[in-house]
Structure formats: C-alpha cells, structure tokens
Design an enzyme around this catalytic site. Sequence first.
Site, PDB file in Angstrom:
ATOM      1  N   GLN A 105       1.929   7.485  -1.640  1.00  0.00           N
ATOM      2  CA  GLN A 105       1.755   6.037  -1.837  1.00  0.00           C
ATOM      3  C   GLN A 105       0.275   5.732  -2.067  1.00  0.00           C
ATOM      4  O   GLN A 105      -0.088   4.603  -2.380  1.00  0.00           O
ATOM      5  CB  GLN A 105       2.236   5.261  -0.610  1.00  0.00           C
ATOM      6  CG  GLN A 105       3.701   5.477  -0.271  1.00  0.00           C
ATOM      7  CD  GLN A 105       4.057   4.846   1.062  1.00  0.00           C
ATOM      8  OE1 GLN A 105       4.337   3.631   1.147  1.00  0.00           O
ATOM      9  NE2 GLN A 105       4.030   5.655   2.098  1.00  0.00           N
ATOM     10  N   ASN A 106      -0.560   6.754  -1.881  1.00  0.00           N
ATOM     11  CA  ASN A 106      -2.004   6.536  -1.940  1.00  0.00           C
ATOM     12  C   ASN A 106      -2.481   6.454  -3.379  1.00  0.00           C
ATOM     13  O   ASN A 106      -1.962   7.153  -4.252  1.00  0.00           O
ATOM     14  CB  ASN A 106      -2.745   7.655  -1.190  1.00  0.00           C
ATOM     15  CG  ASN A 106      -2.382   7.656   0.287  1.00  0.00           C
ATOM     16  OD1 ASN A 106      -1.870   6.654   0.812  1.00  0.00           O
ATOM     17  ND2 ASN A 106      -2.573   8.776   0.956  1.00  0.00           N
ATOM     18  N   HIS A 123       2.357   4.332  -6.074  1.00  0.00           N
ATOM     19  CA  HIS A 123       1.650   3.054  -6.185  1.00  0.00           C
ATOM     20  C   HIS A 123       0.471   3.133  -7.141  1.00  0.00           C
ATOM     21  O   HIS A 123      -0.431   2.285  -7.091  1.00  0.00           O
ATOM     22  CB  HIS A 123       1.193   2.580  -4.806  1.00  0.00           C
ATOM     23  CG  HIS A 123       2.357   2.310  -3.903  1.00  0.00           C
ATOM     24  ND1 HIS A 123       2.240   2.203  -2.541  1.00  0.00           N
ATOM     25  CD2 HIS A 123       3.677   2.156  -4.167  1.00  0.00           C
ATOM     26  CE1 HIS A 123       3.444   1.985  -2.011  1.00  0.00           C
ATOM     27  NE2 HIS A 123       4.330   1.961  -2.976  1.00  0.00           N
ATOM     28  N   CYS A 131      -5.796  -2.286 -20.170  1.00  0.00           N
ATOM     29  CA  CYS A 131      -5.932  -3.722 -20.431  1.00  0.00           C
ATOM     30  C   CYS A 131      -4.755  -4.461 -19.798  1.00  0.00           C
ATOM     31  O   CYS A 131      -3.590  -4.084 -20.004  1.00  0.00           O
ATOM     32  CB  CYS A 131      -5.949  -4.001 -21.937  1.00  0.00           C
ATOM     33  SG  CYS A 131      -5.932  -5.782 -22.306  1.00  0.00           S
ATOM     34  N   CYS A 134      -2.889  -6.252 -23.265  1.00  0.00           N
ATOM     35  CA  CYS A 134      -2.196  -5.447 -24.297  1.00  0.00           C
ATOM     36  C   CYS A 134      -1.753  -4.088 -23.768  1.00  0.00           C
ATOM     37  O   CYS A 134      -1.012  -3.364 -24.432  1.00  0.00           O
ATOM     38  CB  CYS A 134      -3.097  -5.277 -25.521  1.00  0.00           C
ATOM     39  SG  CYS A 134      -4.501  -4.175 -25.290  1.00  0.00           S
ATOM     40  N   CYS A 157     -11.168  -5.856 -22.803  1.00  0.00           N
ATOM     41  CA  CYS A 157     -10.531  -4.894 -23.705  1.00  0.00           C
ATOM     42  C   CYS A 157     -11.163  -5.012 -25.101  1.00  0.00           C
ATOM     43  O   CYS A 157     -11.315  -6.124 -25.634  1.00  0.00           O
ATOM     44  CB  CYS A 157      -9.035  -5.207 -23.777  1.00  0.00           C
ATOM     45  SG  CYS A 157      -8.153  -4.289 -25.051  1.00  0.00           S
ATOM     46  N   GLY A 197       1.521   9.869   7.714  1.00  0.00           N
ATOM     47  CA  GLY A 197       0.518   8.806   7.601  1.00  0.00           C
ATOM     48  C   GLY A 197       0.973   7.557   6.895  1.00  0.00           C
ATOM     49  O   GLY A 197       0.210   6.957   6.132  1.00  0.00           O
ATOM     50  N   THR A 198       2.238   7.165   7.122  1.00  0.00           N
ATOM     51  CA  THR A 198       2.684   5.902   6.541  1.00  0.00           C
ATOM     52  C   THR A 198       3.377   5.063   7.605  1.00  0.00           C
ATOM     53  O   THR A 198       4.090   5.580   8.458  1.00  0.00           O
ATOM     54  CB  THR A 198       3.627   6.114   5.336  1.00  0.00           C
ATOM     55  OG1 THR A 198       4.003   4.833   4.798  1.00  0.00           O
ATOM     56  CG2 THR A 198       4.876   6.886   5.705  1.00  0.00           C
ATOM     57  N   SER A 199       3.150   3.753   7.505  1.00  0.00           N
ATOM     58  CA  SER A 199       3.758   2.839   8.486  1.00  0.00           C
ATOM     59  C   SER A 199       5.225   2.588   8.169  1.00  0.00           C
ATOM     60  O   SER A 199       5.956   1.996   8.961  1.00  0.00           O
ATOM     61  CB  SER A 199       2.996   1.506   8.492  1.00  0.00           C
ATOM     62  OG  SER A 199       2.991   0.967   7.166  1.00  0.00           O
TER      63      SER A 199
HETATM   64  N1  APR Z   1      -2.986  10.882  10.478  1.00  0.00           N
HETATM   65  C1  APR Z   1      -1.728  10.431  10.216  1.00  0.00           C
HETATM   66  N2  APR Z   1      -1.388   9.116  10.202  1.00  0.00           N
HETATM   67  C2  APR Z   1      -2.378   8.239  10.480  1.00  0.00           C
HETATM   68  C3  APR Z   1      -3.709   8.628  10.761  1.00  0.00           C
HETATM   69  C4  APR Z   1      -3.990  10.023  10.750  1.00  0.00           C
HETATM   70  N3  APR Z   1      -5.230  10.480  11.035  1.00  0.00           N
HETATM   71  N4  APR Z   1      -4.448   7.492  10.998  1.00  0.00           N
HETATM   72  C5  APR Z   1      -3.602   6.446  10.850  1.00  0.00           C
HETATM   73  N5  APR Z   1      -2.368   6.887  10.551  1.00  0.00           N
HETATM   74  C6  APR Z   1      -1.156   6.115  10.284  1.00  0.00           C
HETATM   75  C7  APR Z   1      -1.067   4.787  10.983  1.00  0.00           C
HETATM   76  O1  APR Z   1      -0.538   4.956  12.298  1.00  0.00           O
HETATM   77  C8  APR Z   1      -0.087   4.037  10.073  1.00  0.00           C
HETATM   78  O2  APR Z   1       1.240   4.294  10.484  1.00  0.00           O
HETATM   79  O3  APR Z   1      -1.153   5.804   8.917  1.00  0.00           O
HETATM   80  C9  APR Z   1      -0.326   4.671   8.711  1.00  0.00           C
HETATM   81  C10 APR Z   1      -1.011   3.746   7.732  1.00  0.00           C
HETATM   82  O4  APR Z   1      -0.152   2.680   7.480  1.00  0.00           O
HETATM   83  P1  APR Z   1      -0.532   1.618   6.343  1.00  0.00           P
HETATM   84  O5  APR Z   1      -1.948   1.194   6.517  1.00  0.00           O
HETATM   85  O6  APR Z   1       0.566   0.597   6.352  1.00  0.00           O
HETATM   86  O7  APR Z   1      -0.499   2.446   4.993  1.00  0.00           O
HETATM   87  P2  APR Z   1       0.768   2.842   4.147  1.00  0.00           P
HETATM   88  O8  APR Z   1       1.963   3.093   5.009  1.00  0.00           O
HETATM   89  O9  APR Z   1       0.357   3.946   3.235  1.00  0.00           O
HETATM   90  O10 APR Z   1       1.015   1.534   3.259  1.00  0.00           O
HETATM   91  C11 APR Z   1       1.966   1.643   2.218  1.00  0.00           C
HETATM   92  O11 APR Z   1       1.339  -0.553   1.483  1.00  0.00           O
HETATM   93  O12 APR Z   1      -0.325  -2.041   1.140  1.00  0.00           O
HETATM   94  C12 APR Z   1       0.548  -1.193   0.485  1.00  0.00           C
HETATM   95  O13 APR Z   1       0.326  -0.119  -1.583  1.00  0.00           O
HETATM   96  C13 APR Z   1      -0.169  -0.130  -0.281  1.00  0.00           C
HETATM   97  O14 APR Z   1       0.383   2.209  -0.498  1.00  0.00           O
HETATM   98  C14 APR Z   1       0.215   1.151   0.437  1.00  0.00           C
HETATM   99  C15 APR Z   1       1.526   0.781   1.082  1.00  0.00           C
END
Ligand code: APR
Length: 254
Positions: A105-106, A123, A131, A134, A157, A197-199
């Site tokens: 997602q990064n 993402h 642009c 266009c 552009c 590492g995603t919420s």
């Molecule tokens: N290792 C693993 N996880 C970690 C670490 C770490 N060192 N530090 C923080 N985290 C976790 C947090 O606990 C949290 O659950 O990373 C997660 C980050 O969550 P978000 O900030 O919500 O990021 P993400 O889940 O990638 O967001 C998804 O939301 O805003 C949009 O497009 C944007 O791609 C993004 C998407």
Amino acid sequence: MIEVPGWVASVAAAARTVSVLTGAGMSAESGVPTFRDAAEGTSLWEDYDPQLLVSIDSWYADPDLVWAWHLWLAGLVHRAEPNPGHRALADWASRDDVELRIITQNIDDLHERAGSPVLSHLHGNLFAFRCADCGREYGEPVEFLSEPEQRRRPPSCGHCGGFIRPEVVWFGEALPHQDMEDAVDAMLDSDLVLVVGTSGIVQPAASLPDIARGHGTAVVEINPALTRLSDRVDFCWRAPAGQALPALTSAIAG
Ligand code: APR
C-alpha cells in the site's frame, strides 16, 4: 535478534509461495512516518488530517497544498534508507526455492531499493508523475523538498497546460485495476500470507487477507499493535517489521 514464534517459523520454512502485504509500518523503521501519524512531529502539517492531503477533492480545492505535501514526503523518502525488514524480504525473495511477492500500500520505493521486485503498488508511486488533465506521463525532473512548505505550484503539462500530479491513488480514486487483480491472484495462490505494518483500515487492500484466509491460506500479521485485522488472521506476531522479518528469514535459512 528477537525470538520467532515456533508456528510462524514452521509455516514459513515450509512455504514455497509467500505473499507479503505491506503498509506504512513497513517503512516506519526507515524514518518514514506511518500514515496515521504522518503529521505528528512536522509542525507544518500537524493541523492537517493526512487523509485530507491525499484526496482528489483536496487536489481540486488546493493543488498547491497537496503538491507541496507530496514533495515533502518524496524528499523524506528519498533521504531514507531501506530498513532490515525491507532487506530481509529481498533476501527471502532471492532464494531459488521460494516465490515471494510483495503487494504494498506504500507509495515509497524502499522495497525496490532493498532489491525486491514489487508485484503490486496498490496505492501508486510517489516518484512517477502525470498530467492531471490529459494523463500524459511527465518526465521532467521534479525537485523534492528538504523542509516542509505549505504550498508549491505544481508544474504545468507541456501538452495541455494542466497541472502535474504524482501517480498516487488518492482517496476518492479507483485503485489501478491490474495491481489489484494481481494482488487478489496472489492471495489465492500462496502457502503463506504475511500482513506487515498496516492498520487494516483502508479498503479494498484490507480485504486481501480475508481472501487468502477464506482460501485456507495461513495468514500472519506482523505489527507491534493490534489492528482491525488482528482477529481475522491465524497468528498475530506483535513485533516491529525491522526486527521480526530478519529474525524470521534467519530462522528459516537454517
Ligand atoms: N513494524 C510494523 N508495523 C508498524 C511499525 C513497525 N515498526 N510501526 C508502526 N506499525 C504499524 C502501526 O501499528 C499501524 O498498524 O503500521 C500501521 C500503520 O497504519 P497506517 O498509518 O494506517 O498505514 P496503512 O495501514 O499503510 O494505511 C493504508 O491508508 O492513508 C491511506 O493510502 C494510505 O496506503 C495508506 C493506507
């Protein structure tokens, strides 16, 4: 090196196809702020909800603000380095006996700079530009910011005069179809899925682990905190990516 949970080590050692879904936490130990605390510590952006800075509505309302924020983030990522978690995934992917795919997602390029091919950038990509009107690719050099600035006028552009924007998927926009299709296919064709590492807040990415689990695939979450996904995975490994992934790849290398 932190201890690897036994079940995780055994499933990972046996896995021949591994898919890794990463979020902002994957890059946290590289000094790139996670999304939901992207503004903290940067006085300029503390008054802004990061999600507002990455929405198509905000772009239409104030392109100079949205462009400045992306230039600041791009500068920060450009100065950052892949962390041991990125490098561990690249090492794992280099093994002949394993097929490892990364779905992220990064919008940073830290997986690639660690040597990992990325199957899906769900993402988009902070370092590609087009642009906004266009759609033509923009290949001119873009100067990133070393310090936050409130506003910067996007370049225009050369073909139609429209503003140049980053190839990032903003809230209110559809995900790149092929990237999402490839991600779903990977979920249906893996022995192991790691969610790192995603919420688990943003859809449709947050549904990918459910697709894997519904297909009988082992799903392991690596995150220091509990998330919305934590009760929908087989194992929650409460650990930072930069420590857990090197420990795991070291455990299975033996
Ligand atoms: N290792 C693993 N996880 C970690 C670490 C770490 N060192 N530090 C923080 N985290 C976790 C947090 O606990 C949290 O659950 O990373 C997660 C980050 O969550 P978000 O900030 O919500 O990021 P993400 O889940 O990638 O967001 C998804 O939301 O805003 C949009 O497009 C944007 O791609 C993004 C998407």
